[in-house]
Design an enzyme around this catalytic site. Sequence first.
Site, mmCIF file in Angstrom:
data_model
loop_
_atom_site.group_PDB
_atom_site.id
_atom_site.type_symbol
_atom_site.label_atom_id
_atom_site.label_comp_id
_atom_site.label_asym_id
_atom_site.label_seq_id
_atom_site.Cartn_x
_atom_site.Cartn_y
_atom_site.Cartn_z
ATOM 1 N N ALA A 66 0.821 -1.017 -0.142
ATOM 2 C CA ALA A 66 -0.044 -0.038 0.006
ATOM 3 C C ALA A 66 0.939 1.229 0.052
ATOM 4 O O ALA A 66 2.112 1.058 0.471
ATOM 5 C CB ALA A 66 -0.814 -0.228 1.202
ATOM 6 N N GLY A 111 0.555 -4.840 1.143
ATOM 7 C CA GLY A 111 -0.627 -4.909 0.220
ATOM 8 C C GLY A 111 -0.314 -5.785 -1.117
ATOM 9 O O GLY A 111 -1.511 -6.252 -1.749
ATOM 10 N N GLU A 114 -0.789 -9.218 -0.307
ATOM 11 C CA GLU A 114 -1.937 -9.497 -0.227
ATOM 12 C C GLU A 114 -2.910 -9.491 -1.303
ATOM 13 O O GLU A 114 -3.778 -10.233 -1.586
ATOM 14 C CB GLU A 114 -2.638 -8.443 0.902
ATOM 15 C CG GLU A 114 -1.976 -8.363 1.972
ATOM 16 C CD GLU A 114 -2.568 -7.167 3.082
ATOM 17 O OE1 GLU A 114 -1.962 -6.187 2.779
ATOM 18 O OE2 GLU A 114 -3.017 -7.345 4.138
ATOM 19 N N GLU A 134 5.023 -4.737 7.249
ATOM 20 C CA GLU A 134 4.254 -3.800 7.997
ATOM 21 C C GLU A 134 4.894 -3.699 9.405
ATOM 22 O O GLU A 134 4.704 -2.466 10.019
ATOM 23 C CB GLU A 134 2.877 -4.083 8.069
ATOM 24 C CG GLU A 134 2.015 -3.921 6.663
ATOM 25 C CD GLU A 134 2.207 -5.205 5.711
ATOM 26 O OE1 GLU A 134 3.105 -6.005 5.761
ATOM 27 O OE2 GLU A 134 1.493 -4.952 4.792
HETATM 28 N N1 CAA Z 1 4.351 3.347 -0.950
HETATM 29 C C1 CAA Z 1 4.919 4.402 -1.599
HETATM 30 N N2 CAA Z 1 6.084 4.649 -2.337
HETATM 31 C C2 CAA Z 1 6.831 3.444 -2.710
HETATM 32 C C3 CAA Z 1 6.397 2.193 -1.867
HETATM 33 C C4 CAA Z 1 5.256 1.980 -1.191
HETATM 34 N N3 CAA Z 1 4.892 1.004 -0.465
HETATM 35 N N4 CAA Z 1 7.534 1.526 -2.209
HETATM 36 C C5 CAA Z 1 8.391 2.173 -3.087
HETATM 37 N N5 CAA Z 1 7.875 3.181 -3.168
HETATM 38 C C6 CAA Z 1 8.660 4.259 -3.950
HETATM 39 C C7 CAA Z 1 10.079 4.811 -3.022
HETATM 40 O O1 CAA Z 1 9.386 5.926 -2.193
HETATM 41 C C8 CAA Z 1 10.748 5.514 -4.417
HETATM 42 O O2 CAA Z 1 10.207 6.732 -4.556
HETATM 43 P P1 CAA Z 1 11.166 8.229 -4.621
HETATM 44 O O3 CAA Z 1 12.065 7.727 -5.969
HETATM 45 O O4 CAA Z 1 10.286 9.272 -5.126
HETATM 46 O O5 CAA Z 1 11.682 8.241 -3.367
HETATM 47 C C9 CAA Z 1 10.331 4.516 -5.510
HETATM 48 O O6 CAA Z 1 9.035 3.932 -5.156
HETATM 49 C C10 CAA Z 1 11.646 3.325 -5.669
HETATM 50 O O7 CAA Z 1 11.699 2.621 -4.507
HETATM 51 P P2 CAA Z 1 12.994 2.727 -3.711
HETATM 52 O O8 CAA Z 1 13.982 3.757 -4.065
HETATM 53 O O9 CAA Z 1 12.750 2.495 -2.294
HETATM 54 O O10 CAA Z 1 13.588 1.154 -4.516
HETATM 55 P P3 CAA Z 1 14.706 0.284 -3.876
HETATM 56 O O11 CAA Z 1 15.011 -0.782 -4.662
HETATM 57 O O12 CAA Z 1 15.665 0.911 -3.267
HETATM 58 O O13 CAA Z 1 13.947 -0.451 -2.546
HETATM 59 C C11 CAA Z 1 12.015 -1.824 -1.796
HETATM 60 C C12 CAA Z 1 12.684 -1.490 -3.007
HETATM 61 C C13 CAA Z 1 12.758 -2.694 -0.873
HETATM 62 C C14 CAA Z 1 10.578 -2.442 -2.265
HETATM 63 C C15 CAA Z 1 11.649 -0.430 -1.036
HETATM 64 O O14 CAA Z 1 11.120 0.431 -1.915
HETATM 65 C C16 CAA Z 1 10.569 -0.592 0.235
HETATM 66 O O15 CAA Z 1 10.717 -1.173 1.210
HETATM 67 N N6 CAA Z 1 9.190 -0.329 -0.121
HETATM 68 C C17 CAA Z 1 8.222 -0.539 0.939
HETATM 69 C C18 CAA Z 1 7.676 -1.784 0.993
HETATM 70 C C19 CAA Z 1 6.639 -1.731 2.219
HETATM 71 O O16 CAA Z 1 6.921 -1.653 3.402
HETATM 72 N N7 CAA Z 1 5.541 -2.308 2.042
HETATM 73 C C20 CAA Z 1 4.380 -2.618 2.690
HETATM 74 C C21 CAA Z 1 3.641 -1.256 2.742
HETATM 75 S S1 CAA Z 1 2.357 -0.930 4.124
HETATM 76 C C22 CAA Z 1 1.231 -1.984 3.489
HETATM 77 O O17 CAA Z 1 1.224 -2.569 2.522
HETATM 78 C C23 CAA Z 1 -0.182 -1.899 4.546
HETATM 79 C C24 CAA Z 1 -1.054 -3.042 3.996
HETATM 80 O O18 CAA Z 1 -1.205 -4.360 4.142
HETATM 81 C C25 CAA Z 1 -2.540 -2.521 3.600
#
Ligand code: CAA
Length: 260
Positions: A66, A111, A114, A134
């Site tokens: 998400a 998400g 999911e 999360e």
């Molecule tokens: N939400 C918003 N933006 C996201 C995102 C997310 N879940 N995942 C990645 N992005 C964005 C980053 O912010 C980045 O944007 P900017 O260039 O504007 O900063 C772009 O996508 C590229 O990402 P990274 O630079 O972080 O890429 P990376 O290769 O270094 O890392 C990754 C990849 C390990 C997937 C890392 O992006 C990451 O950890 N993302 C978040 C994953 C996460 O925590 N997901 C769970 C979300 S909570 C949820 O889903 C709740 C639910 O159950 C409903």
Amino acid sequence: MEFKNLLIESCDGITTVTINRPQALNALNSDVVRELECALYELDLDAAVKVVILTGAGEKAFVAGADIKEMAEISSFEAHDFARKGQRLMLLINKMRKPVIAAVNGYALGGGLELALACDFIYASEKAKFGFPEVGLGVIPGFGGTQNLARLIGPNRANELVLSGRIITAAKACEWGIVNELFPPEELMAKALGTAREIAAKGPLGVAYAKDAIVNGLSMTKEDGFRYEASLFGVLFATGDQREGMGAFVEKRTADFKGK
Ligand code: CAA
């Protein structure tokens, strides 16, 4: 209908829906959740569509969760509402008559995992990565992940993945039964399309009722599930698809199903 965040392509009864926000690793913001719900609802009503494949744009991600930037400042009420909307999307996939295959081409996190778990089965690239990060954000999965994962792989492995927030390889996800099969990245879509074509050639009513029996039977006792299966089996004998399927076998020809 026009979608800002989805690419939709149809060919020979198979529709591929690609989540297209590669700059945010296809993260699910509220617009994407709404668009997915509208698109899948329409596709389920479209008699020309036999199977749906869900995938993500770009090489890096299926869906990286998400949208954290959108969620960072929302209220408790808005978070509850967002979770319920996400869960409504996951339940819609379960309720669809059409099978939905997840083709996981990269990160399937939070998400995103999911969404894949809500599909009828998952094919993945050997380079895909899976996890529920999360707890590292101070929250829990909110789009049905705790429920669907524990039902799929059992509570012990689900606990290990969700409580650690660890990201696992595609090979581990396959070993744990999250993913049905892995393919080299360049072969993933062709393999998903191949299986979709196999399903699309079968009787659409049989396919829809088989999905219904499996999905709904999971929340029943075994005896109720058996009874439910027998009802659906019986109903199919009132359809042209049953007469065509069995007639074609007896006459040694290929069945021409009409979905009626
Ligand atoms: N939400 C918003 N933006 C996201 C995102 C997310 N879940 N995942 C990645 N992005 C964005 C980053 O912010 C980045 O944007 P900017 O260039 O504007 O900063 C772009 O996508 C590229 O990402 P990274 O630079 O972080 O890429 P990376 O290769 O270094 O890392 C990754 C990849 C390990 C997937 C890392 O992006 C990451 O950890 N993302 C978040 C994953 C996460 O925590 N997901 C769970 C979300 S909570 C949820 O889903 C709740 C639910 O159950 C409903």
